[in-house]
Design a protein around this motif. Structure first.
Motif, mmCIF file in Angstrom:
data_model
loop_
_atom_site.group_PDB
_atom_site.id
_atom_site.type_symbol
_atom_site.label_atom_id
_atom_site.label_comp_id
_atom_site.label_asym_id
_atom_site.label_seq_id
_atom_site.Cartn_x
_atom_site.Cartn_y
_atom_site.Cartn_z
ATOM 1 N N SER A 171 0.837 -1.209 0.000
ATOM 2 C CA SER A 171 0.000 0.000 0.000
ATOM 3 C C SER A 171 0.866 1.251 0.000
ATOM 4 O O SER A 171 0.586 2.224 -0.713
ATOM 5 C CB SER A 171 -0.915 0.009 1.229
ATOM 6 O OG SER A 171 -1.964 -0.915 1.096
ATOM 7 N N ILE B 257 2.281 1.859 -3.357
ATOM 8 C CA ILE B 257 1.249 2.403 -4.255
ATOM 9 C C ILE B 257 1.093 3.902 -4.017
ATOM 10 O O ILE B 257 1.038 4.697 -4.960
ATOM 11 C CB ILE B 257 -0.096 1.674 -4.035
ATOM 12 C CG1 ILE B 257 -0.004 0.219 -4.519
ATOM 13 C CG2 ILE B 257 -1.232 2.398 -4.758
ATOM 14 C CD1 ILE B 257 -1.221 -0.626 -4.203
ATOM 15 N N GLU B 258 1.040 4.301 -2.752
ATOM 16 C CA GLU B 258 0.884 5.714 -2.413
ATOM 17 C C GLU B 258 2.092 6.534 -2.855
ATOM 18 O O GLU B 258 1.966 7.700 -3.229
ATOM 19 C CB GLU B 258 0.665 5.863 -0.911
ATOM 20 C CG GLU B 258 -0.678 5.305 -0.439
ATOM 21 C CD GLU B 258 -0.843 5.374 1.065
ATOM 22 O OE1 GLU B 258 0.116 5.817 1.737
ATOM 23 O OE2 GLU B 258 -1.917 4.985 1.563
ATOM 24 N N PRO C 268 -1.412 3.807 -10.101
ATOM 25 C CA PRO C 268 -2.754 3.311 -10.426
ATOM 26 C C PRO C 268 -2.839 2.879 -11.879
ATOM 27 O O PRO C 268 -2.329 3.552 -12.780
ATOM 28 C CB PRO C 268 -3.650 4.517 -10.148
ATOM 29 C CG PRO C 268 -2.907 5.272 -9.086
ATOM 30 C CD PRO C 268 -1.452 5.129 -9.458
ATOM 31 N N ARG D 250 -7.684 -1.636 -3.102
ATOM 32 C CA ARG D 250 -6.359 -1.168 -3.533
ATOM 33 C C ARG D 250 -5.969 -1.751 -4.887
ATOM 34 O O ARG D 250 -5.421 -1.059 -5.741
ATOM 35 C CB ARG D 250 -5.297 -1.566 -2.508
ATOM 36 C CG ARG D 250 -5.220 -0.689 -1.275
ATOM 37 C CD ARG D 250 -4.622 0.644 -1.604
ATOM 38 N NE ARG D 250 -4.213 1.373 -0.405
ATOM 39 C CZ ARG D 250 -3.869 2.644 -0.399
ATOM 40 N NH1 ARG D 250 -3.911 3.332 -1.519
ATOM 41 N NH2 ARG D 250 -3.505 3.238 0.705
ATOM 42 N N ILE D 251 -6.224 -3.044 -5.058
ATOM 43 C CA ILE D 251 -5.822 -3.730 -6.276
ATOM 44 C C ILE D 251 -6.974 -4.579 -6.796
ATOM 45 O O ILE D 251 -7.964 -4.800 -6.093
ATOM 46 C CB ILE D 251 -4.594 -4.638 -6.031
ATOM 47 C CG1 ILE D 251 -4.948 -5.748 -5.032
ATOM 48 C CG2 ILE D 251 -3.403 -3.826 -5.546
ATOM 49 C CD1 ILE D 251 -3.851 -6.774 -4.843
ATOM 50 N N VAL E 289 -3.134 -2.425 -10.024
ATOM 51 C CA VAL E 289 -3.456 -1.377 -9.052
ATOM 52 C C VAL E 289 -4.710 -0.662 -9.537
ATOM 53 O O VAL E 289 -4.783 -0.253 -10.703
ATOM 54 C CB VAL E 289 -2.293 -0.364 -8.930
ATOM 55 C CG1 VAL E 289 -2.632 0.709 -7.897
ATOM 56 C CG2 VAL E 289 -1.009 -1.086 -8.539
ATOM 57 N N CYS E 290 -5.695 -0.545 -8.677
ATOM 58 C CA CYS E 290 -6.956 0.111 -9.065
ATOM 59 C C CYS E 290 -6.700 1.562 -9.457
ATOM 60 O O CYS E 290 -5.914 2.266 -8.808
ATOM 61 C CB CYS E 290 -7.960 0.048 -7.917
ATOM 62 S SG CYS E 290 -8.554 -1.618 -7.562
ATOM 63 N N GLU F 10 -8.787 4.034 -9.268
ATOM 64 C CA GLU F 10 -9.301 4.892 -8.199
ATOM 65 C C GLU F 10 -9.017 4.221 -6.864
ATOM 66 O O GLU F 10 -9.569 3.167 -6.564
ATOM 67 C CB GLU F 10 -10.802 5.144 -8.369
ATOM 68 C CG GLU F 10 -11.138 6.001 -9.573
ATOM 69 C CD GLU F 10 -12.594 6.413 -9.592
ATOM 70 O OE1 GLU F 10 -13.289 6.197 -8.568
ATOM 71 O OE2 GLU F 10 -13.041 6.950 -10.617
ATOM 72 N N GLN F 11 -8.153 4.845 -6.083
ATOM 73 C CA GLN F 11 -7.760 4.279 -4.803
ATOM 74 C C GLN F 11 -8.690 4.758 -3.691
ATOM 75 O O GLN F 11 -9.223 5.876 -3.747
ATOM 76 C CB GLN F 11 -6.326 4.709 -4.464
ATOM 77 C CG GLN F 11 -5.277 4.052 -5.336
ATOM 78 C CD GLN F 11 -5.159 2.568 -5.036
ATOM 79 O OE1 GLN F 11 -4.954 2.175 -3.892
ATOM 80 N NE2 GLN F 11 -5.295 1.739 -6.065
#
Length: 246
Positions: free
Chosen positions: A15, A18-19, A25, A58-59, A69-70, A72-73
């Motif tokens: 996570s 990803i951030e 994304p 998240r995914i 990775v989605c 829209e988180q």
């Protein structure tokens, strides 16, 4: 327990990446083997972490294609849902009853001694100390169940009880009025655990929450009645004032 929680740690690390934009994304995550080597864990742990991340948005796991990775988180995976005190208590009655049933089979003598101590602490005149003891009582039973998923779920339910203002208000009002009944209910749960009786532990925990729901309903009705009486009193006062002016 540490092994059961390892996938949570890996999920948090993914996570964070990803951030930070390491895994942007819309992009595909590296394969299980590469991630397992990166985080120095098994591929099974990676798989469990990915399932947990998919559950919070998240995914997305696409069979035959990979893990993405989605686009829209979620704003904050730790945000609590907007639930009522009744919904929360209903969920607790189902989940914590099963945790108590599991714990009855394997709970240690040390945990039973700790529960004894916590029941005494719950009788404290210090409301904050009593609440902490109450929370620890339920947390100790959850941990004694040996099920990490139950522990995490019950911790989250307690967050809802303490961090959602309307829920906290309902619980505080009922628990303050029913302190003696609540103490006996906790003792009944402990007695069932000491007897290593899973069915009795499940029943005692469920009855505790069913009684709590009943008390909440009574409190809600009383509050609604007070509001009606208040509005009637205000209307009467306005009528009298208007009559005097006339």
């Amino acid at each position: 327990m540490a092994e059961q929680r390892l996938f949570h740690t890996v999920a948090e690390q993914i996570s964070a990446l990803i951030e930070e934009g390491v895994f942007p994304p819309g992009t595909r995550l590296p394969g299980e083997r590469e991630l397992a080597e990166r985080f120095e864990v098994s591929r099974v742990t990676i798989r469990e972490a990915e399932i947990a991340l998919q559950a919070i948005g998240r995914i997305e796991i696409k069979t035959g294609s990979g893990v993405y990775v989605c686009k829209e988180q979620p704003k904050n995976p730790n945000d609590l849902p907007d639930v009522s005190a009744f919904e929360l208590t209903e969920a607790r009655s189902l989940i914590e009853a099963e945790a108590a049933a599991l714990a009855a089979k394997v709970i240690s003598d040390e945990d039973l001694q700790e529960l004894d101590r916590l029941i005494i602490a719950m009788a404290s005149s210090d409301e904050e100390a009593s609440l902490v003891a109450d929370r620890e009582f339920h947390a100790t039973i959850a941990k004694a169940s040996g099920n990490g998923a139950l522990v995490h779920t019950i911790e989250t339910l307690w967050r809802m009880r303490e961090e959602l203002p309307a829920v906290k208000h309902s619980y505080d009002a009922v628990c303050e009025e029913d302190s003696k009944i609540r103490a006996q209910e906790h003792q009944d749960i402990l007695d069932a655990l000491k007897a290593r009786n899973s069915e009795a532990a499940r029943r005692a925990m469920r009855e505790h929450f069913l009684r709590l729901i009943g008390s909440m309903l009574d409190a809600t009705e009383q509050e609604a009645l007070r509001e009606v009486q208040q509005r009637a009193s205000e209307s009467r006062e306005r009528f009298l004032q208007t009559a005097k002016m006339g």
